[in-house]
Write a protein that holds these residues in place. Structure first.
Motif, short mmCIF file in Angstrom:
data_model
loop_
_atom_site.label_atom_id
_atom_site.label_comp_id
_atom_site.label_asym_id
_atom_site.label_seq_id
_atom_site.Cartn_x
_atom_site.Cartn_y
_atom_site.Cartn_z
N SER A 179 42.86 49.35 36.88
CA SER A 179 43.69 48.65 37.87
C SER A 179 44.53 49.64 38.66
O SER A 179 44.69 49.51 39.88
CB SER A 179 44.61 47.64 37.19
OG SER A 179 43.85 46.60 36.62
N GLN A 235 43.74 41.43 39.84
CA GLN A 235 43.35 40.87 38.56
C GLN A 235 44.09 39.53 38.33
O GLN A 235 43.49 38.54 37.94
CB GLN A 235 43.70 41.88 37.46
CG GLN A 235 43.16 41.58 36.11
CD GLN A 235 43.37 42.77 35.13
OE1 GLN A 235 43.56 43.91 35.54
NE2 GLN A 235 43.33 42.48 33.86
N ASP A 256 39.32 43.46 41.27
CA ASP A 256 39.80 43.80 39.93
C ASP A 256 39.54 42.62 38.99
O ASP A 256 40.21 41.59 39.07
CB ASP A 256 41.30 44.14 39.98
CG ASP A 256 41.77 44.80 38.68
OD1 ASP A 256 40.96 44.92 37.74
OD2 ASP A 256 42.95 45.20 38.64
N GLU A 257 38.56 42.79 38.16
CA GLU A 257 38.15 41.75 37.20
C GLU A 257 38.02 40.36 37.82
O GLU A 257 38.73 39.43 37.45
CB GLU A 257 39.12 41.71 36.01
CG GLU A 257 39.13 43.03 35.25
CD GLU A 257 39.80 42.93 33.89
OE1 GLU A 257 39.83 41.83 33.32
OE2 GLU A 257 40.30 43.95 33.41
MG LIG Z 1 43.33 46.10 34.75
#
Ligand SMILES: [Mg+2]
Ligand SMILES: Nc1ncnc2c1ncn2[C@@H]1O[C@H](COP(=O)(O)OP(=O)(O)OP(=O)(O)O)[C@@H](O)[C@H]1O
Lengths: 320, 244
Positions: free
Chosen positions: B41, B85, B161-162
């Motif tokens: 991240s 995220q 991010d994810e």
């Molecule tokens: Mg992360």
């Protein structure tokens, strides 16, 4: 009436129409016979219209107007009642005394626009007494527009009584242009099963001074209330918010929610007060003052907005 | 198109990126894998240019231009964008308003773009378009809206991010489809993921470990390497949980 005064009056109407539009009002509604409406400029009543179930009494005073507005028992008014209070010149004093009664089982929505588009030194005082009868319902939307000079001093004071099963929802908005000096003071007493929701949204800029005091007494069993206020401040604006909820009866439920964002040298103070003297009542509160959420700003910047544009979108969203 | 040279970054005195070297080609889907706390991240934030993520050393090149000292907005104007995220909540902002912000071409039919993007992330537009972004959306719905806002931007480099976290297993396939849709629209995609399904659907993958890229290459090989070599490594935080 002489031709001359007629001409002056129509000029006044034109001015107030554009002032009303500047405040976001729908001018067509003011001239619609199906819609109850009242237009006041300074201390003059420019037009008034009442529809079935609505009784509108008005009395011009030296510096303002006394109004009595009654919604007759059982009437559900289909179109919102439009009220326009304006001061078009740069200065003036306007004192509005309003006595509002929603009789038993009636229901109505009031849309009030207070507009002072050219104000350099205008004082607008409103003293309202509102009585919402048994199972009656009032939705009161009040939008202010104070122009861009910051020369308005506004003090709306209201005492509202909501009887058993009654509903009172109010929405006070002052987000366009300057505020000037606002001293807002509303006091609500709620009886059994009454429901009250008070929302205030204010955007202070430059040297604006904002004072908001809202108090709800939950006097009756199972009465419920929410005070929600959203205040944004930039430059040297300042605000003081006091939200009081008192739980005096079993199953009374109240909540105070105040969120403020500040930028530049602005100052904000929020005081939620919760008083409970009945063990079966419950009142909660939350208050947050801070700058605009960094992640929100950065998200919008990552979509291509400049930082100040991003802040603007977030603040406008909060005040929407 | 994206080239990172020896990026070093500390936060609160702690070195988090320890020298990241990475290349992502035009129209490439590149996944970043690695254990919790590896710095994935942080790398995403550094690429986007977030406040507090200014590298002490190293450079970020995008299509040959050095972005290292550009603001977030300037990077976004060059076509780089990021999906967090954990997406931000925006009080009072409707899905329509939020998605409209990303649309860069003002001549475009806004409403049509927004509907299209919502359909692509499998949210019924008529049900969602007037809802508030900040209110009563589930975590998964919020993530989908975030992806829709990336779609409306038509980016050149999307950093995700994810995107798979908080999304149910059945929907993993949709995420893969979406990433491919971004690619078809001409974007390179840098996707941070813990899911094998996503890593293996990408063109290339890199494994991050302790703030640096340990190895880049074929996604299947990289993810196999991760499982074989990193999980037994006693330094890894997650290894204890994963082995049990
Ligand atoms: Mg992360
Ligand atoms: N402000 C900070 N000060 C000190 N350490 C920090 C700070 N911010 C992040 N870290 C640390 O940096 C490391 C990398 O964090 P990062 O969020 O980039 O990991 P990640 O690879 O994305 O992990 P995950 O898979 O859990 O999302 C972590 O060990 C984290 O605790």
């Amino acid at each position: 009436m002489t031709v001359k005064t007629l001409k002056v009056l129509s000029e006044d109407l034109k001015n107030i129409d554009s002032a009303y539009a500047a405040a976001g009002g729908n001018t067509a509604a003011l001239h619609d016979h199906e819609v109850s409406s009242l237009v006041i400029s300074g201390s003059k009543v420019l037009s008034a219209n009442q529809t079935e179930g609505v009784v509108l009494e008005k009395e011009e005073q030296e510096n303002g107007v006394n109004i009595k507005l009654t919604i007759k028992k059982g009437y559900k008014i289909p179109n919102p009642v439009h009220l326009c209070f304006g001061v078009v010149p740069e200065d003036g004093l306007q004192q509005i005394n309003m006595d509002f009664v929603a009789e038993e089982a009636s229901s109505v929505e009031l849309i009030a626009h207070c507009t002072f588009p050219n104000a350099v030194k205008v004082i607008h005082k409103m003293e309202a007494k509102m009585h919402i009868g048994k199972n009656a319902s009032l939705i009161y939307n009040e939008t202010h527009f104070h122009g861009s000079y910051g020369g308005v001093q506004v003090s709306p004071k209201s005492f509202i009584k909501v009887e058993e099963g009654g509903r009172y929802l109010s929405n006070f908005t002052l987000v366009e242009g300057r505020v000037g000096c606002l001293d807002f003071d509303y006091d609500v007493a709620a009886e059994k099963d009454a429901l009250c929701e008070m929302i205030t949204k204010v955007y202070g800029k430059a040297e604006d001074r904002i004072k908001i005091k809202e108090r709800i007494s939950l006097n009756g069993e199972n009465s419920r209330s929410v005070i929600k206020s959203r205040i944004a401040l930039t430059e040297k604006a300042s605000s003081e918010f006091i939200g009081i909820t008192e739980g005096h009866a079993p199953q009374a439920r109240g909540h105070v929610d105040c969120m403020e964002v500040i930028q530049d040298e602005a100052k904000a103070e929020a005081v939620p007060i919760v008083r409970v003297d009945n063990p079966l009542a419950k009142v909660t509160h939350e208050a947050a003052i801070g700058c605009v959420d960094k992640k929100e700003v950065e998200t919008l910047m990552a979509r291509g907005l400049e930082e100040d544009e991003a802040v603007d979108v977030i603040v406008k969203g909060m005040l929407a | 198109m994206l080239c990172l040279k020896n990026l070093i970054l500390s936060r609160d005195g702690k070195k988090i990126l320890t020298g990241v070297n990475l290349e992502v080609g035009d129209g490439e889907i590149h996944s970043i894998i690695g254990s919790n706390g590896a710095g994935k991240s942080t790398l995403a934030y550094t690429l986007m240019g977030l406040q507090g993520y200014e590298p002490e050393e190293g450079k970020i090149f995008f299509n040959g231009e050095d972005l290292t000292s550009l603001s977030i907005t300037e990077r976004a104007k060059r076509g780089i964008t990021l999906a967090w995220q954990e997406p931000a909540r925006f009080e009072g902002l409707t899905v329509r308003d939020y998605l409209a912000i990303g649309v860069q071409d003002p001549d475009k039919n806004l409403e049509k773009e927004i509907w299209g993007a919502l359909e692509q992330v499998d949210l019924k537009p008529e049900k969602y378009i007037d809802r508030e972004v900040g209110e009563a959306l589930s975590g998964g719905e919020r993530k989908r809206i975030e992806l829709a806002s990336i779609l409306t931007m038509k980016p050149k480099l999307a950093i995700l991010d994810e995107p798979d976290s908080g999304i149910d297993v059945v929907s993993l396939k949709e995420i893969v489809t979406l990433i491919q849709a971004l690619k078809e629209n001409g974007a390179s995609v840098l996707v941070i993921t813990h899911r094998k399904e996503i890593a293996e659907a990408s063109d290339r993958a890199s494994l991050m470990c302790e703030g640096a890229v340990l190895r880049s290459g074929n996604p299947k090989e990289i993810s196999q390497f991760f499982i074989n070599r990193c999980i037994p490594c006693d330094n890894r935080l997650y290894s204890l949980e994963d082995r049990s």
